[in-house]
Design an enzyme around this catalytic site. Structure first.
Site, PDB file in Angstrom:
ATOM      1  N   LYS A 152       0.794  -1.229   0.000  1.00 37.46           N
ATOM      2  CA  LYS A 152       0.000   0.000   0.000  1.00 37.46           C
ATOM      3  C   LYS A 152       0.833   1.289   0.000  1.00 37.46           C
ATOM      4  CE  LYS A 152      -2.181  -1.763   3.603  1.00 37.46           C
ATOM      5  NZ  LYS A 152      -3.123  -2.121   4.693  1.00 37.46           N
ATOM      6  N   ASP A 188      -5.602  -6.386  10.193  1.00 40.91           N
ATOM      7  CA  ASP A 188      -6.957  -5.810  10.234  1.00 40.91           C
ATOM      8  C   ASP A 188      -8.042  -6.834   9.903  1.00 40.91           C
ATOM      9  OD1 ASP A 188      -6.050  -5.864   7.594  1.00 40.91           O
ATOM     10  OD2 ASP A 188      -6.680  -3.822   7.106  1.00 40.91           O
TER      11      ASP A 188
END
Ligand code: GLC
Length: 426
Positions: A152, A188
């Protein structure tokens, strides 16, 4: 009138046969990953199982996985109930995500310090902190793990190969924060699964479709062949699949161009077809072949355009103008809407195929109910995503697909880390 390039958008369609092929390939990669063989799926053991729902106490969670991160304090009340929580949001700047580990963790520790000052005045009690760190981390226990690679767009120096919990602990001590124990580390997806399963016993998949994309599920420990001997036993352990790196996929010329121009070519191929970091770029590459748009075509434009039901596609026009087109015609606007629809539909169908593969792995005949907890900006903002996922699961499972419930698990990742800290505290 200028002649417009004819573009074949059918390359983005995935028929049922393509979905079946993807399911099989995904399952095969899962199997290899669990055995520690070469696979695009890392299948990372997390040393944590789902909670009972009876965990209780006061916990802090640090939820870090994109340029915005959050610190939460929450009370677990048992019986699947979570009490009032306090929450603060912080933003990482470019200098934090491209600088050194000291700068990065130092800033995070500063934020924890201000959170504690603001929310826990007068409290000297030690509190367990669950750390959601949403990157591929090779865990050694529930509270330790080293970063395998950044994803990311993060490029902090000095973190790959090092234990991120140690780096955080060290930074906290350096800033004089001595009353928190970093007692759990979670991805997450794991936070999302754990948060939902705190109150829903059927929940067995956690998915993120946001800036990045990934999923996790509970696996029977006996199937995790690569697990070191000491960790073996009966029962289940949640596996962080790191599905963003899945690469057994048919790519269009646009996917290939996007990958080549990215800062991690050859990696995170599924992520580049599904997640918010790339979807807009992908649609932009298609649009640029026919329209004179300049600059960045943002992922967030896509949901606005797809949902544009105004008579003259006025919202689409406003966005096209923002991207440098002076007077887009109706054809251009329709084409843009179509491109956004087709690119995001493929993303949803690919996500659904991977979800179907995980469900089939756990429950071949779909004999039980399953809740799939999904969080992430792309899933949340694209109203078509859920519909497309459900339709694709129906293709894969027929009528039995009604046993699968898809739920939005908002902010699950942070809450889940607190619950994992509670599980770890025993
Ligand atoms: C990236 C990360 C992964 C995370 C996902 C969603 O794929 O590698 O760990 O779960 O983004 O945030």
């Amino acid at each position: 009138m200028t002649k417009k390039n004819k573009i074949d958008l059918d390359v983005f369609l995935i028929p049922k046969s393509g979905i079946d092929k993807t399911i099989k390939a995904f399952q095969s990669e899962m199997g290899k990953g669990l055995k520690g063989k070469d696979s695009s799926l890392k299948m990372i053991p997390t040393y944590v199982s789902r909670p009972t729902g009876n965990e209780k106490g006061d916990f802090i969670a640090l939820d870090l996985g994109g340029t915005n991160f959050r610190i939460l304090q929450l009370e677990l009340k048992g019986q699947g109930r979570i009490g009032a929580s306090k929450i603060m949001k912080f933003a990482l700047k470019k200098k934090h995500i491209t600088g050194s580990a000291d700068v990065f963790f130092g800033f995070i520790a500063d934020c924890v310090k201000s959170f504690l000052k603001e929310n826990r005045t007068g409290s000297n009690r030690r509190t367990a902190l669950g750390f959601t760190f949403s990157f591929p981390v090779k865990q050694k226990s529930v509270s330790s793990g080293s970063l395998v690679c950044w994803t990311k767009g993060f490029k902090v120096r000095g973190v790959i190969g090092n234990d991120v919990v140690e780096l955080l602990r060290h930074a906290l001590l350096k800033k004089g924060v001595t009353n928190v124990d970093v007692s759990a580390l979670a991805n997450d997806t794991v936070g999302t699964l754990v948060a939902r399963s705190y109150s829903d016993r059927n929940c067995d998949i956690g998915v993120i479709i946001g800036t990045g994309t990934n999923a996790c599920y509970p696996e029977c420990i006996k199937n995790i062949v690569k697990l070191p001997g000491h960790a073996k036993g009966s029962g289940e352990m949640i596996i962080n699949i790191e599905w963003g790196n899945f690469n057994k996929l048919g790519l269009t010329s646009y996917d290939i161009a996007l990958d080549k121009a990215s800062d991690n070519p050859g990696k995170q191929i599924l992520e580049k077809m599904v997640s918010g970091m790339y979807l807009g770029r992908l649609a932009g590459l298609v649009l640029k072949e026919r329209l004179k748009i300049k600059g960045e075509f943002k992922s967030e434009y896509m949901s606005v355009i797809e949902g544009d039901n105004t008579k003259n596609l006025a919202r689409t026009e406003a966005i096209l103008k923002k991207t440098g087109m002076t007077s887009p015609g109706m054809d251009d606007k329709k084409f843009t809407k179509n491109v956004c629809r087709i690119v995001s539909r493929r993303a949803a169908r690919l996500s659904a195929a991977c979800i179907a593969a995980i469900i089939k792995k756990m429950d071949l005949d779909l004999s039980r109910k399953h809740t799939v907890a999904i969080d992430g900006s792309v899933y949340e903002k694209h109203r078509t995503f859920k519909v497309d996922i459900i339709a694709c699961l129906k293709d894969a499972f027929g009528r039995k697909s009604s046993r699968i419930k898809i739920v939005l698990a908002k902010d699950g990742s942070g809450k889940g880390a607190a619950i994992i800290a509670a599980v770890a505290a025993g």
